[in-house]
Design a protein around this motif. Structure first.
Motif, PDB file in Angstrom:
ATOM      1  N   HIS A 235       3.044  -8.886 -11.867  1.00 18.68           N
ATOM      2  CA  HIS A 235       4.192  -8.181 -11.285  1.00 18.68           C
ATOM      3  C   HIS A 235       4.596  -8.681  -9.909  1.00 18.68           C
ATOM      4  O   HIS A 235       5.591  -8.206  -9.354  1.00 18.68           O
ATOM      5  CB  HIS A 235       3.885  -6.676 -11.193  1.00 18.68           C
ATOM      6  CG  HIS A 235       3.628  -6.031 -12.505  1.00 18.68           C
ATOM      7  ND1 HIS A 235       4.627  -5.702 -13.395  1.00 18.68           N
ATOM      8  CD2 HIS A 235       2.457  -5.659 -13.115  1.00 18.68           C
ATOM      9  CE1 HIS A 235       4.106  -5.136 -14.478  1.00 18.68           C
ATOM     10  NE2 HIS A 235       2.787  -5.108 -14.339  1.00 18.68           N
ATOM     11  N   GLY A 236       3.833  -9.590  -9.331  1.00 24.60           N
ATOM     12  CA  GLY A 236       4.159 -10.104  -8.009  1.00 24.60           C
ATOM     13  C   GLY A 236       3.325  -9.458  -6.915  1.00 24.60           C
ATOM     14  O   GLY A 236       2.874  -8.319  -7.038  1.00 24.60           O
ATOM     15  N   LYS A 237       3.143 -10.203  -5.823  1.00 24.27           N
ATOM     16  CA  LYS A 237       2.295  -9.731  -4.725  1.00 24.27           C
ATOM     17  C   LYS A 237       2.843  -8.486  -4.050  1.00 24.27           C
ATOM     18  O   LYS A 237       2.085  -7.659  -3.531  1.00 24.27           O
ATOM     19  CB  LYS A 237       2.127 -10.850  -3.698  1.00 24.27           C
ATOM     20  CG  LYS A 237       1.463 -12.100  -4.251  1.00 24.27           C
ATOM     21  CD  LYS A 237       1.403 -13.196  -3.204  1.00 24.27           C
ATOM     22  CE  LYS A 237       0.768 -14.466  -3.769  1.00 24.27           C
ATOM     23  NZ  LYS A 237       0.736 -15.551  -2.757  1.00 24.27           N
ATOM     24  N   ALA A 238       4.167  -8.359  -4.023  1.00 25.39           N
ATOM     25  CA  ALA A 238       4.782  -7.231  -3.320  1.00 25.39           C
ATOM     26  C   ALA A 238       4.606  -5.911  -4.065  1.00 25.39           C
ATOM     27  O   ALA A 238       4.907  -4.852  -3.522  1.00 25.39           O
ATOM     28  CB  ALA A 238       6.262  -7.500  -3.085  1.00 25.39           C
ATOM     29  N   SER A 239       4.100  -5.968  -5.309  1.00 27.58           N
ATOM     30  CA  SER A 239       4.012  -4.755  -6.126  1.00 27.58           C
ATOM     31  C   SER A 239       2.685  -4.019  -5.953  1.00 27.58           C
ATOM     32  O   SER A 239       2.531  -2.892  -6.421  1.00 27.58           O
ATOM     33  CB  SER A 239       4.202  -5.107  -7.603  1.00 27.58           C
ATOM     34  OG  SER A 239       3.156  -5.971  -8.036  1.00 27.58           O
ATOM     35  N   VAL A 240       1.715  -4.643  -5.285  1.00 27.79           N
ATOM     36  CA  VAL A 240       0.383  -4.051  -5.174  1.00 27.79           C
ATOM     37  C   VAL A 240      -0.051  -4.009  -3.715  1.00 27.79           C
ATOM     38  O   VAL A 240       0.335  -4.865  -2.910  1.00 27.79           O
ATOM     39  CB  VAL A 240      -0.635  -4.853  -6.020  1.00 27.79           C
ATOM     40  CG1 VAL A 240      -0.730  -6.287  -5.550  1.00 27.79           C
ATOM     41  CG2 VAL A 240      -2.002  -4.189  -6.000  1.00 27.79           C
ATOM     42  N   ALA A 241      -0.846  -2.987  -3.363  1.00 32.84           N
ATOM     43  CA  ALA A 241      -1.373  -2.857  -2.006  1.00 32.84           C
ATOM     44  C   ALA A 241      -2.781  -2.282  -2.061  1.00 32.84           C
ATOM     45  O   ALA A 241      -3.173  -1.648  -3.052  1.00 32.84           O
ATOM     46  CB  ALA A 241      -0.467  -1.973  -1.160  1.00 32.84           C
ATOM     47  N   LEU A 242      -3.522  -2.509  -0.980  1.00 29.53           N
ATOM     48  CA  LEU A 242      -4.911  -2.062  -0.911  1.00 29.53           C
ATOM     49  C   LEU A 242      -5.108  -1.138   0.285  1.00 29.53           C
ATOM     50  O   LEU A 242      -4.452  -1.279   1.317  1.00 29.53           O
ATOM     51  CB  LEU A 242      -5.854  -3.263  -0.777  1.00 29.53           C
ATOM     52  CG  LEU A 242      -5.709  -4.394  -1.806  1.00 29.53           C
ATOM     53  CD1 LEU A 242      -6.688  -5.510  -1.486  1.00 29.53           C
ATOM     54  CD2 LEU A 242      -5.913  -3.881  -3.214  1.00 29.53           C
ATOM     55  N   ILE A 243      -6.031  -0.178   0.122  1.00 29.21           N
ATOM     56  CA  ILE A 243      -6.432   0.708   1.217  1.00 29.21           C
ATOM     57  C   ILE A 243      -7.952   0.749   1.256  1.00 29.21           C
ATOM     58  O   ILE A 243      -8.605   0.891   0.213  1.00 29.21           O
ATOM     59  CB  ILE A 243      -5.880   2.135   1.024  1.00 29.21           C
ATOM     60  CG1 ILE A 243      -4.356   2.136   1.030  1.00 29.21           C
ATOM     61  CG2 ILE A 243      -6.407   3.065   2.116  1.00 29.21           C
ATOM     62  CD1 ILE A 243      -3.747   3.509   0.772  1.00 29.21           C
ATOM     63  N   SER A 244      -8.509   0.646   2.444  1.00 34.26           N
ATOM     64  CA  SER A 244      -9.961   0.760   2.613  1.00 34.26           C
ATOM     65  C   SER A 244     -10.273   1.998   3.445  1.00 34.26           C
ATOM     66  O   SER A 244      -9.658   2.242   4.482  1.00 34.26           O
ATOM     67  CB  SER A 244     -10.523  -0.482   3.308  1.00 34.26           C
ATOM     68  OG  SER A 244     -11.905  -0.307   3.583  1.00 34.26           O
ATOM     69  N   THR A 245     -11.240   2.796   2.970  1.00 34.48           N
ATOM     70  CA  THR A 245     -11.702   3.963   3.732  1.00 34.48           C
ATOM     71  C   THR A 245     -13.124   3.760   4.236  1.00 34.48           C
ATOM     72  O   THR A 245     -13.737   4.702   4.739  1.00 34.48           O
ATOM     73  CB  THR A 245     -11.655   5.231   2.852  1.00 34.48           C
ATOM     74  OG1 THR A 245     -12.597   5.098   1.782  1.00 34.48           O
ATOM     75  CG2 THR A 245     -10.259   5.455   2.288  1.00 34.48           C
ATOM     76  N   ASP A 246     -13.645   2.532   4.077  1.00 36.86           N
ATOM     77  CA  ASP A 246     -15.025   2.244   4.476  1.00 36.86           C
ATOM     78  C   ASP A 246     -15.070   1.964   5.976  1.00 36.86           C
ATOM     79  O   ASP A 246     -15.167   0.809   6.411  1.00 36.86           O
ATOM     80  CB  ASP A 246     -15.564   1.065   3.684  1.00 36.86           C
ATOM     81  CG  ASP A 246     -17.069   0.901   3.859  1.00 36.86           C
ATOM     82  OD1 ASP A 246     -17.659   1.698   4.626  1.00 36.86           O
ATOM     83  OD2 ASP A 246     -17.647   0.006   3.238  1.00 36.86           O
ATOM     84  N   THR A 247     -15.007   3.018   6.761  1.00 31.41           N
ATOM     85  CA  THR A 247     -15.102   2.883   8.218  1.00 31.41           C
ATOM     86  C   THR A 247     -16.476   3.306   8.724  1.00 31.41           C
ATOM     87  O   THR A 247     -16.695   3.376   9.935  1.00 31.41           O
ATOM     88  CB  THR A 247     -14.026   3.759   8.893  1.00 31.41           C
ATOM     89  OG1 THR A 247     -14.206   5.127   8.484  1.00 31.41           O
ATOM     90  CG2 THR A 247     -12.633   3.292   8.497  1.00 31.41           C
ATOM     91  N   TYR A 248     -17.409   3.586   7.803  1.00 30.14           N
ATOM     92  CA  TYR A 248     -18.751   4.028   8.185  1.00 30.14           C
ATOM     93  C   TYR A 248     -19.628   2.844   8.578  1.00 30.14           C
ATOM     94  O   TYR A 248     -20.362   2.901   9.554  1.00 30.14           O
ATOM     95  CB  TYR A 248     -19.415   4.803   7.040  1.00 30.14           C
ATOM     96  CG  TYR A 248     -18.634   6.017   6.604  1.00 30.14           C
ATOM     97  CD1 TYR A 248     -18.731   7.213   7.310  1.00 30.14           C
ATOM     98  CD2 TYR A 248     -17.795   5.985   5.494  1.00 30.14           C
ATOM     99  CE1 TYR A 248     -18.017   8.337   6.924  1.00 30.14           C
ATOM    100  CE2 TYR A 248     -17.079   7.097   5.099  1.00 30.14           C
ATOM    101  CZ  TYR A 248     -17.192   8.272   5.814  1.00 30.14           C
ATOM    102  OH  TYR A 248     -16.475   9.378   5.429  1.00 30.14           O
ATOM    103  N   ARG A 249     -19.545   1.788   7.810  1.00 29.58           N
ATOM    104  CA  ARG A 249     -20.385   0.621   8.084  1.00 29.58           C
ATOM    105  C   ARG A 249     -19.668  -0.340   9.028  1.00 29.58           C
ATOM    106  O   ARG A 249     -18.442  -0.423   9.037  1.00 29.58           O
ATOM    107  CB  ARG A 249     -20.725  -0.112   6.782  1.00 29.58           C
ATOM    108  CG  ARG A 249     -21.532   0.696   5.803  1.00 29.58           C
ATOM    109  CD  ARG A 249     -21.771  -0.098   4.530  1.00 29.58           C
ATOM    110  NE  ARG A 249     -20.524  -0.428   3.856  1.00 29.58           N
ATOM    111  CZ  ARG A 249     -20.246  -1.621   3.333  1.00 29.58           C
ATOM    112  NH1 ARG A 249     -21.129  -2.603   3.454  1.00 29.58           N
ATOM    113  NH2 ARG A 249     -19.100  -1.855   2.730  1.00 29.58           N
ATOM    114  N   ILE A 250     -20.468  -1.093   9.807  1.00 31.43           N
ATOM    115  CA  ILE A 250     -19.892  -2.113  10.679  1.00 31.43           C
ATOM    116  C   ILE A 250     -19.345  -3.233   9.799  1.00 31.43           C
ATOM    117  O   ILE A 250     -20.070  -3.837   9.011  1.00 31.43           O
ATOM    118  CB  ILE A 250     -20.955  -2.660  11.649  1.00 31.43           C
ATOM    119  CG1 ILE A 250     -21.456  -1.535  12.558  1.00 31.43           C
ATOM    120  CG2 ILE A 250     -20.393  -3.814  12.467  1.00 31.43           C
ATOM    121  CD1 ILE A 250     -22.571  -1.962  13.492  1.00 31.43           C
ATOM    122  N   GLY A 251     -18.069  -3.496   9.937  1.00 29.20           N
ATOM    123  CA  GLY A 251     -17.444  -4.529   9.112  1.00 29.20           C
ATOM    124  C   GLY A 251     -17.321  -4.130   7.662  1.00 29.20           C
ATOM    125  O   GLY A 251     -17.237  -5.001   6.785  1.00 29.20           O
TER     126      GLY A 251
END
Length: 429
Positions: A235-251
């Motif tokens: 579908h193309g790169k503009a159709s998908v996005a990512l979210i990260s909630t892993d703010t507990y670990r360093i990096g």
């Protein structure tokens, strides 16, 4: 039926009293600690009566085995009861408050903790002993079945399925089937109880927000990258996005950030429910949004808060549980129960390439009525992901060694990189 109460200072002493008075076959009804003393209520009625009743009524050896199995199961239920352990712990804490003399002396408190730890060790040893005895008795009982039923039971246990599942299958198995027909019938029965998607378009052609949950190290981040890359190819790169909630670990979110940069897709981070709502609103025009949740043990209290955060968002989020194919059925059941309290869309079986057999994970999938979306079988993105071919997997699990070797050789010849797992897409240059 003779029921007696025994009291001693240590768990070892009170167990010795039970054995000396009622014999090794005594059934323990209750066990608790009161003011530093261990109290056990036990009965020898059923154990004493069994040989006499069997001799008097002319019961067969099989019936005696079944009675022994029943007693072993009753003992296992007692030792598996978390409530009993919880009550013992609560009683111990209450005792510490009510007995100032014990609390005053540090050495006495240390001794009490040591005795409690020793008791737990003894209980685990007894549980393992009864479990082994139960398995042995059950297997001996199975010898009285037809040869076909015995061979089918053996194959299911060797494949990694639990004894309980094998019993359920054999209970419904028609008695007049030959071995090969019995295996085909059992395979079809198991297949009907395994839920999985048949067409990847169900995911790749749909819109929505998916959150990937599971313990640390199960492969959530890599799985998110694989699905995102496959969706972007279609579908193309503009159709998908990512979210990260892993703010507990360093990096903790750096790996996903690297994947997002390579794939050329947008990525945001969110540390709480407010930021997650903001991120989802910003990405509302995306066809597919994948959320990589922080890895948590199923025993961690943060699991419930994590699920509440996902359920409280204004955008509907579909929860996907990632399960390690290497784990035991008991561990997989515990993880599933912890993460499914708010409902889950389905599961993804990870690390298939590292697993000896899929019997355990398929057992857990059926037991918890999970829907398998994908299986992952390597680290390559996006190649090492596929749909579950339950027919092929069950055929390999229940076939004998010669058939399994020939089947594996055939599959390897057709798909050398993925063995028996049929890939969905080939490597892209």
């Amino acid at each position: 039926m003779t029921t007696k109460r025994f009291v001693a200072k240590t768990a070892r002493d009170v167990m010795k009293q039970v054995r000396d008075e009622l014999g090794a076959d005594a059934s323990i009804l209750t066990h608790r600690e009161i003011n530093g003393w261990h109290e056990i209520t036990a009965t020898a009625g059923e154990a004493d009566a069994t040989p006499k009743e069997a001799k008097a009524s002319g019961k067969t050896e099989l019936e005696n085995k079944q009675l022994q199995m029943k007693r072993a199961q009753e003992m296992l239920q007692i030792f598996n009861s978390k409530q009993n352990v919880k009550e013992a712990s609560t009683t111990s804490e209450t005792t510490s408050v009510k007995a100032p003399a014990v609390v005053q002396a540090t050495s006495n408190s240390a001794n009490q903790n040591q005795e409690m730890n020793q008791l737990l060790v003894e209980l685990r040893e007894m549980k393992n002993s009864f479990q082994s005895q139960l398995n042995a008795i059950s297997w001996e009982s199975a010898q009285h079945q037809s040869p076909n039923a015995r061979q089918l039971t053996q194959r299911m246990l060797e494949a990694g399925f639990t004894q309980d599942l094998a019993k359920r299958v054999l209970k419904k198995l028609p008695a007049d089937l030959a071995l090969e027909d019995a295996i085909i019938w059992s395979r079809n029965l198991l297949s009907k109880n395994i839920q999985c998607i048949e067409n990847e378009a169900e995911i790749l052609d749909s819109k929505g927000v998916y959150a990937f949950l599971g313990p640390t190290g199960v492969g959530k981040t890599t799985t998110v990258a694989k699905i995102a890359s496959r969706f972007a190819l279609q579908h193309g790169k503009a159709s998908v996005a990512l979210i990260s909630t892993d703010t507990y670990r360093i990096g903790g979110n750096e790996q996903l950030h690297i994947y997002a940069k390579i794939l050329g897709v947008e990525m945001l981070t969110a540390k709480d429910g407010v930021e997650l709502d903001t991120a989802l609103e910003k990405l509302s025009k995306k066809k597919l949004v994948l959320i990589d949740m922080a890895g948590l043990s199923h025993k961690d209290k943060m699991v419930e808060k994590q699920l509440e955060m996902l359920s409280a968002t204004q955008t509907k989020i579909k929860k996907v549980l990632c399960l390690n194919a290497n784990n035991t059925t008991e561990s997989l059941n515990a993880v599933t129960q912890a993460y499914s309290s708010k409902g889950i869309e389905g599961c993804i079986i990870t690390k298939v390439d590292e697993s000896i057999s899929l019997g355990g994970i398929l057992n857990a999938v059926m037991q918890n009525k999970l829907r398998v979306l994908y299986i992952t079988n390597g680290q390559r993105v996006p190649e090492d992901i596929a749909l579950l071919n339950k027919t092929n997997e069950l055929e390999m699990l229940l076939s004998d060694e010669e058939d399994a070797d020939s089947s594996m050789a055939s599959d390897t010849a057709n798909h050398p990189e993925n063995s028996s797992i049929q890939p969905i897409i080939q490597t892209h240059a």
